[in-house]
Motif scaffolding. Structure first.
Motif, PDB file in Angstrom:
ATOM      1  N   ILE A   1      39.985  22.814   1.190  1.00 56.69           N
ATOM      2  CA  ILE A   1      38.632  22.626   0.676  1.00 56.69           C
ATOM      3  C   ILE A   1      38.724  22.469  -0.833  1.00 56.69           C
ATOM      4  N   LEU A   2      38.213  21.362  -1.339  1.00 58.27           N
ATOM      5  CA  LEU A   2      38.207  21.101  -2.784  1.00 58.27           C
ATOM      6  C   LEU A   2      36.767  21.100  -3.271  1.00 58.27           C
ATOM      7  N   SER A   3      36.456  21.987  -4.198  1.00 59.03           N
ATOM      8  CA  SER A   3      35.101  22.097  -4.730  1.00 59.03           C
ATOM      9  C   SER A   3      35.079  21.726  -6.205  1.00 59.03           C
ATOM     10  N   PHE A   4      34.138  20.856  -6.578  1.00 60.49           N
ATOM     11  CA  PHE A   4      33.959  20.528  -7.992  1.00 60.49           C
ATOM     12  C   PHE A   4      33.246  21.655  -8.736  1.00 60.49           C
ATOM     13  N   ASN A   5      32.715  22.610  -7.997  1.00 58.74           N
ATOM     14  CA  ASN A   5      32.061  23.775  -8.590  1.00 58.74           C
ATOM     15  C   ASN A   5      33.081  24.903  -8.702  1.00 58.74           C
ATOM     16  N   GLY A   6      33.531  25.181  -9.915  1.00 58.41           N
ATOM     17  CA  GLY A   6      34.550  26.207 -10.126  1.00 58.41           C
ATOM     18  C   GLY A   6      34.081  27.609  -9.794  1.00 58.41           C
ATOM     19  N   GLU A   7      32.770  27.800  -9.711  1.00 62.20           N
ATOM     20  CA  GLU A   7      32.219  29.112  -9.402  1.00 62.20           C
ATOM     21  C   GLU A   7      32.657  29.590  -8.018  1.00 62.20           C
ATOM     22  N   ILE A   8      32.804  28.655  -7.083  1.00 61.17           N
ATOM     23  CA  ILE A   8      33.165  29.030  -5.716  1.00 61.17           C
ATOM     24  C   ILE A   8      34.534  29.695  -5.669  1.00 61.17           C
ATOM     25  N   LEU A   9      35.530  29.070  -6.250  1.00 60.05           N
ATOM     26  CA  LEU A   9      36.870  29.659  -6.237  1.00 60.05           C
ATOM     27  C   LEU A   9      36.902  30.953  -7.041  1.00 60.05           C
ATOM     28  N   LYS A  10      36.186  30.988  -8.138  1.00 63.45           N
ATOM     29  CA  LYS A  10      36.120  32.197  -8.966  1.00 63.45           C
ATOM     30  C   LYS A  10      35.589  33.376  -8.146  1.00 63.45           C
ATOM     31  N   ARG A  11      34.553  33.120  -7.369  1.00 62.24           N
ATOM     32  CA  ARG A  11      33.956  34.181  -6.552  1.00 62.24           C
ATOM     33  C   ARG A  11      34.912  34.620  -5.448  1.00 62.24           C
ATOM     34  N   LEU A  12      35.633  33.685  -4.850  1.00 64.02           N
ATOM     35  CA  LEU A  12      36.583  34.033  -3.795  1.00 64.02           C
ATOM     36  C   LEU A  12      37.727  34.879  -4.349  1.00 64.02           C
ATOM     37  N   ILE A  13      38.209  34.527  -5.535  1.00 66.25           N
ATOM     38  CA  ILE A  13      39.291  35.288  -6.154  1.00 66.25           C
ATOM     39  C   ILE A  13      38.819  36.697  -6.485  1.00 66.25           C
TER      40      ILE A  13
ATOM     41  N   ASN B   1      42.559  31.994  11.401  1.00 68.25           N
ATOM     42  CA  ASN B   1      43.013  30.710  10.860  1.00 68.25           C
ATOM     43  C   ASN B   1      43.139  30.792   9.343  1.00 68.25           C
ATOM     44  N   GLN B   2      43.725  29.765   8.764  1.00 67.55           N
ATOM     45  CA  GLN B   2      43.871  29.692   7.319  1.00 67.55           C
ATOM     46  C   GLN B   2      43.398  28.340   6.805  1.00 67.55           C
ATOM     47  N   VAL B   3      42.791  28.364   5.638  1.00 66.72           N
ATOM     48  CA  VAL B   3      42.402  27.134   4.970  1.00 66.72           C
ATOM     49  C   VAL B   3      42.726  27.299   3.488  1.00 66.72           C
ATOM     50  N   ALA B   4      43.175  26.249   2.855  1.00 65.61           N
ATOM     51  CA  ALA B   4      43.427  26.301   1.414  1.00 65.61           C
ATOM     52  C   ALA B   4      42.134  25.976   0.668  1.00 65.61           C
ATOM     53  N   VAL B   5      41.994  26.544  -0.510  1.00 69.11           N
ATOM     54  CA  VAL B   5      40.811  26.313  -1.345  1.00 69.11           C
ATOM     55  C   VAL B   5      41.290  26.026  -2.770  1.00 69.11           C
ATOM     56  N   MET B   6      40.682  25.026  -3.385  1.00 73.02           N
ATOM     57  CA  MET B   6      41.116  24.625  -4.728  1.00 73.02           C
ATOM     58  C   MET B   6      39.935  24.024  -5.483  1.00 73.02           C
ATOM     59  N   THR B   7      39.919  24.193  -6.793  1.00 74.79           N
ATOM     60  CA  THR B   7      38.915  23.541  -7.617  1.00 74.79           C
ATOM     61  C   THR B   7      39.303  22.077  -7.806  1.00 74.79           C
ATOM     62  N   ALA B   8      38.374  21.171  -7.535  1.00 73.36           N
ATOM     63  CA  ALA B   8      38.624  19.739  -7.694  1.00 73.36           C
ATOM     64  C   ALA B   8      38.500  19.348  -9.165  1.00 73.36           C
ATOM     65  N   LEU B   9      39.365  18.476  -9.611  1.00 69.62           N
ATOM     66  CA  LEU B   9      39.313  17.985 -10.983  1.00 69.62           C
ATOM     67  C   LEU B   9      38.215  16.938 -11.103  1.00 69.62           C
ATOM     68  N   ILE B  10      37.446  16.996 -12.164  1.00 68.61           N
ATOM     69  CA  ILE B  10      36.291  16.120 -12.341  1.00 68.61           C
ATOM     70  C   ILE B  10      36.718  14.746 -12.850  1.00 68.61           C
TER      71      ILE B  10
ATOM     72  N   GLN C   1      45.100  14.247  -8.072  1.00 73.24           N
ATOM     73  CA  GLN C   1      45.192  15.528  -7.386  1.00 73.24           C
ATOM     74  C   GLN C   1      45.339  15.338  -5.880  1.00 73.24           C
ATOM     75  N   LEU C   2      44.524  14.462  -5.300  1.00 73.90           N
ATOM     76  CA  LEU C   2      44.593  14.197  -3.865  1.00 73.90           C
ATOM     77  C   LEU C   2      45.932  13.571  -3.477  1.00 73.90           C
ATOM     78  N   GLU C   3      46.424  12.674  -4.303  1.00 72.79           N
ATOM     79  CA  GLU C   3      47.716  12.047  -4.033  1.00 72.79           C
ATOM     80  C   GLU C   3      48.807  13.111  -3.886  1.00 72.79           C
ATOM     81  N   GLU C   4      48.842  14.043  -4.808  1.00 72.76           N
ATOM     82  CA  GLU C   4      49.901  15.039  -4.802  1.00 72.76           C
ATOM     83  C   GLU C   4      49.708  16.077  -3.702  1.00 72.76           C
ATOM     84  N   LEU C   5      48.453  16.416  -3.387  1.00 69.35           N
ATOM     85  CA  LEU C   5      48.199  17.358  -2.299  1.00 69.35           C
ATOM     86  C   LEU C   5      48.586  16.742  -0.955  1.00 69.35           C
ATOM     87  N   ALA C   6      48.279  15.463  -0.778  1.00 66.95           N
ATOM     88  CA  ALA C   6      48.667  14.775   0.458  1.00 66.95           C
ATOM     89  C   ALA C   6      50.187  14.708   0.571  1.00 66.95           C
TER      90      ALA C   6
END
Length: 254
Positions: free
Chosen positions: A31-43, A71-80, A88-93
């Motif tokens: 899951i890639l979120s452009f909102n950095g608040e989401i990952l901050k809250r999860l951490i 189950n497991q899912v990865a979470v990351m802040t998306a670069l704007i 970012q997507l190229e390297e994650l793929a």
């Protein structure tokens, strides 16, 4: 013109060339979120742990692993911005991630659309440069219909209200002039963003599965030539949108 030079061949530098660094822990879905608040809250909630990272001259960009229902899912802040998020997507793929759930806010061009509404970008106007290196030239690019139908079916199953429409993807958010807005509306775009057309083109070029949705934020008021931030109208908690992304991830695991 330079943007008419699309070539369906390998590049001199491919993302797989950068795999000299540790791969880290890879999940099937990220899951890639452009909102950095989401990952901050999860951490802060200590519900995630670092799985790995990408890096460039600006530093490291970590992804985290979130456990849910066995189950497991990865979470990351998306670069704007289109160039940044596509790199970012190229390297994650290349690392091995297979499903990409991407979420973030978008601006509104059609004032009838209220704040905090879920948008499915069925197509995007290509007013950025990155997509032209992943698809033949053209004014717009359409979302893969099979993926769109799958995503919409998940939304319908969980009664997630949404609007299926076209977005205007632009690199220059300070150059959204009133006349441009009128022309984009006339072309069918009801919202504006900075990455969608490039993400759609990339996913089709690399044959990757991308599930993207927006939530509406500010309004570009071309009538009064003003920017309406809609701060008072935007009442939804950021984690509400993460919950929607997690719902998609759960369905993809089925």
């Amino acid at each position: 013109m330079l943007l008419e030079e699309f070539e369906d061949v390998a590049g001199v530098i491919e993302p797989t060339d950068r795999q000299i660094m540790d791969k880290g822990e890879v999940c099937e879905t990220i899951i890639l979120s452009f909102n950095g608040e989401i990952l901050k809250r999860l951490i802060e909630s200590e519900k995630v742990y670092q799985g790995g990272y990408l890096k460039n001259i600006n530093g490291q960009f970590p992804w985290y692993v979130y456990n849910y229902d066995g189950n497991q899912v990865a979470v990351m802040t998306a670069l704007i911005g289109a160039p940044s998020v596509i790199g970012q997507l190229e390297e994650l793929a290349a690392r091995g991630f297979q499903n990409f759930i991407i979420l973030g806010s978008c601006g509104v061009l059609d004032r009838s659309i209220e704040a905090d509404k879920i948008i499915l970008p069925a197509a995007a106007l290509r007013d950025e440069g990155t997509s032209y290196h992943y698809a033949p030239p053209g004014d717009e690019v359409a979302y893969d219909e099979s993926l769109l139908v799958k995503l919409e079916a998940i939304f319908d199953k969980y009664d997630i209200e949404h609007i299926r429409t076209k977005s205007w993807t632009t690199d220059a958010f300070y150059r959204e002039t009133p006349d441009k807005v009128k022309r984009r509306l006339a072309a069918g775009a009801q919202v504006v963003d900075m990455e969608a057309s490039a993400i759609i083109a990339w996913s089709q070029f690399r044959k990757s599965k991308v599930y993207q949705f927006f939530y509406t934020a500010d309004y570009v008021d071309h009538y009064n030539r003003t920017w309406d931030t809609r701060h008072e109208e935007r009442t939804a908690d950021a984690m509400t949108f993460f919950t929607i992304a997690l719902t998609i991830a759960k369905e993809l695991e089925r």
